[in-house]
Design a protein around this motif. Structure first.
Motif, PDB file in Angstrom:
ATOM      1  N   ALA A  28     -24.932   9.361 -16.793  1.00 48.79           N
ATOM      2  CA  ALA A  28     -24.990  10.382 -17.837  1.00 48.79           C
ATOM      3  C   ALA A  28     -24.000  11.543 -17.669  1.00 48.79           C
ATOM      4  O   ALA A  28     -23.634  12.037 -16.726  1.00 48.79           O
ATOM      5  CB  ALA A  28     -26.389  11.217 -17.958  1.00 48.79           C
ATOM      6  N   GLU A  52     -24.961   7.088 -20.453  1.00 43.90           N
ATOM      7  CA  GLU A  52     -25.344   7.948 -21.501  1.00 43.90           C
ATOM      8  C   GLU A  52     -24.218   8.948 -21.722  1.00 43.90           C
ATOM      9  O   GLU A  52     -23.599   9.590 -20.781  1.00 43.90           O
ATOM     10  CB  GLU A  52     -26.489   8.933 -21.117  1.00 43.90           C
ATOM     11  CG  GLU A  52     -26.847   9.922 -22.207  1.00 43.90           C
ATOM     12  CD  GLU A  52     -27.806  10.881 -21.481  1.00 43.90           C
ATOM     13  OE1 GLU A  52     -27.983  12.170 -22.079  1.00 43.90           O
ATOM     14  OE2 GLU A  52     -28.955  10.219 -20.918  1.00 43.90           O
ATOM     15  N   GLU A  81     -26.991   4.991 -24.164  1.00 41.79           N
ATOM     16  CA  GLU A  81     -27.493   6.042 -25.057  1.00 41.79           C
ATOM     17  C   GLU A  81     -26.335   7.001 -25.402  1.00 41.79           C
ATOM     18  O   GLU A  81     -25.399   7.217 -24.540  1.00 41.79           O
ATOM     19  CB  GLU A  81     -28.481   7.058 -24.419  1.00 41.79           C
ATOM     20  CG  GLU A  81     -29.006   8.268 -25.380  1.00 41.79           C
ATOM     21  CD  GLU A  81     -30.270   8.889 -24.680  1.00 41.79           C
ATOM     22  OE1 GLU A  81     -30.378  10.296 -25.122  1.00 41.79           O
ATOM     23  OE2 GLU A  81     -30.674   8.428 -23.785  1.00 41.79           O
TER      24      GLU A  81
END
Length: 360
Positions: A28, A52, A81
């Motif tokens: 992320a 992400e 994501e």
């Protein structure tokens, strides 16, 4: 970005020019563009293996044959994501592209502007299967809120759940709406929002509660093929009539007074102004009250004023400016001001009241 650890934030301190994509692989990362501009001649961000990407506060411009701003690959074991907030993204081809055999992507676009010069702006594809079992695959999800998306078709998804809400605006630049079934690549042109599928089998859903749609909305339909795609429209303004079967439960299509289209609740009460504001003559340093009475559902009000009969109408911020009753101070400088109320229903229909004058 490559050196950033999981959950780190990267802040740009100057404009950047890229010649190759930035890979975000299995972690992320938050990128704060910090008002700066990224220019690229290739894909910009490659998101894969359950990564992400949180991108905010700036501009990315990509040009060239492979100028995809966000390229998501779904070949890993976890969905990717992508979250966009307050960004302006432009590309010659796709602005956002996702494809993957087993795993989808969860994408949120908020308060942003996305523009494709030559292709579908947001295109989410992928078979989303596990061992050829459609039910076990991870579908794509796409949430669009308060954002403008423009492309040959604005948004097309294959096997995805789309939500459009707020003051979003989806615009198709192609003059004619067409669907061309295929097993690879976009099938639509001229659609503000299209649900399609490989080989003409459309799968997915669209939940529309608001926004403006310039271009057709639709589902890819192939003769002798049963589709599993649905629209549920309960709000929004459309350039073309909304098919009855696309309306959410309890809603029906409607044509608005300005020539656009929308939906309304079955049994919806049409907006009417039943009592008009009247001119007020009052003493200096008192209060003047103007009011309207209306019939309708989910109405909003905005009182306006002008300094004389030939002045420009402006929104007032005086007491009750967003209600059916406005109160203004009776001052010498406001003598001769004129007032009216703008009333809007949930279908976007707008009525203006009669004009009333303040005499001090």
């Amino acid at each position: 970005v490559a050196a950033a650890g999981a959950d780190d934030t990267v802040v740009l301190t100057k404009d950047v020019t890229l010649t190759e994509a930035i890979a975000i692989n299995g972690k992320a990362v938050t990128i704060d563009l910090n008002g700066k501009v990224v220019t690229a001649t290739s894909a910009v961000f490659l998101v894969k293996n359950g990564a992400e990407l949180n991108l905010s506060n700036g501009t990315v411009n990509a040009t060239g044959d492979n100028s995809i701003v966000v390229w998501s690959e779904g070949a890993g074991s976890v969905a990717n994501e992508v979250n966009l907030d307050e960004v302006t993204l432009t590309a010659d081809t796709f602005v956002i592209y996702h494809n993957g055999l087993k795993y989808g992507a969860d994408i949120t676009i908020n308060n942003s502007t996305l523009t494709s010069a030559e292709s579908v702006a947001v295109y989410l594809a992928g078979r989303a299967t596990v061992d050829n079992n459609w039910a076990e695959g991870k579908q794509n999800t796409l949430v669009i809120e308060d954002s403008k998306i423009t492309g040959v078709s604005a948004v097309e998804t294959k096997r995805g759940a789309v939500t459009v809400k707020g003051d979003s605006e989806l615009t198709a630049t192609a003059e004619t709406a067409t669907m061309t079934p295929n097993k690879s690549g976009p099938a639509s042109s001229g659609y503000a929002l299209a649900l399609t599928g490989n080989a003409g089998i459309a799968v997915g859903s669209a939940n529309v509660t608001g926004g403006t749609f310039n271009g057709k909305i639709g589902i890819e339909v192939t003769e002798n093929v049963t589709n599993d795609a649905t629209f549920a429209v309960s709000g929004g303004i459309f350039s073309e009539e909304v098919p009855a079967e696309y309306c959410a439960e309890g809603y029906i299509p409607v044509k608005n007074n300005n020539g656009t289209y929308g939906v309304k609740k079955a049994g919806f009460v049409k907006l009417q102004i039943t009592e008009q504001p009247v001119s007020v003559t009052t003493n200096l340093d008192t209060k003047a009250v103007f009011k309207v009475s209306t019939i309708g559902e989910d109405l909003t009000y905005q009182w306006q004023y002008r300094t004389g009969s030939t002045g420009t109408w402006k929104s007032t911020s005086e007491t009750g400016n967003k209600t059916a009753q406005l109160t203004v101070p009776a001052t010498a400088s406001w003598n001769g001001y004129e007032y009216r109320c703008k009333v809007t229903d949930s279908n976007g229909n707008v009525f203006y009241s009669n004009v009333a004058k303040l005499n001090v």
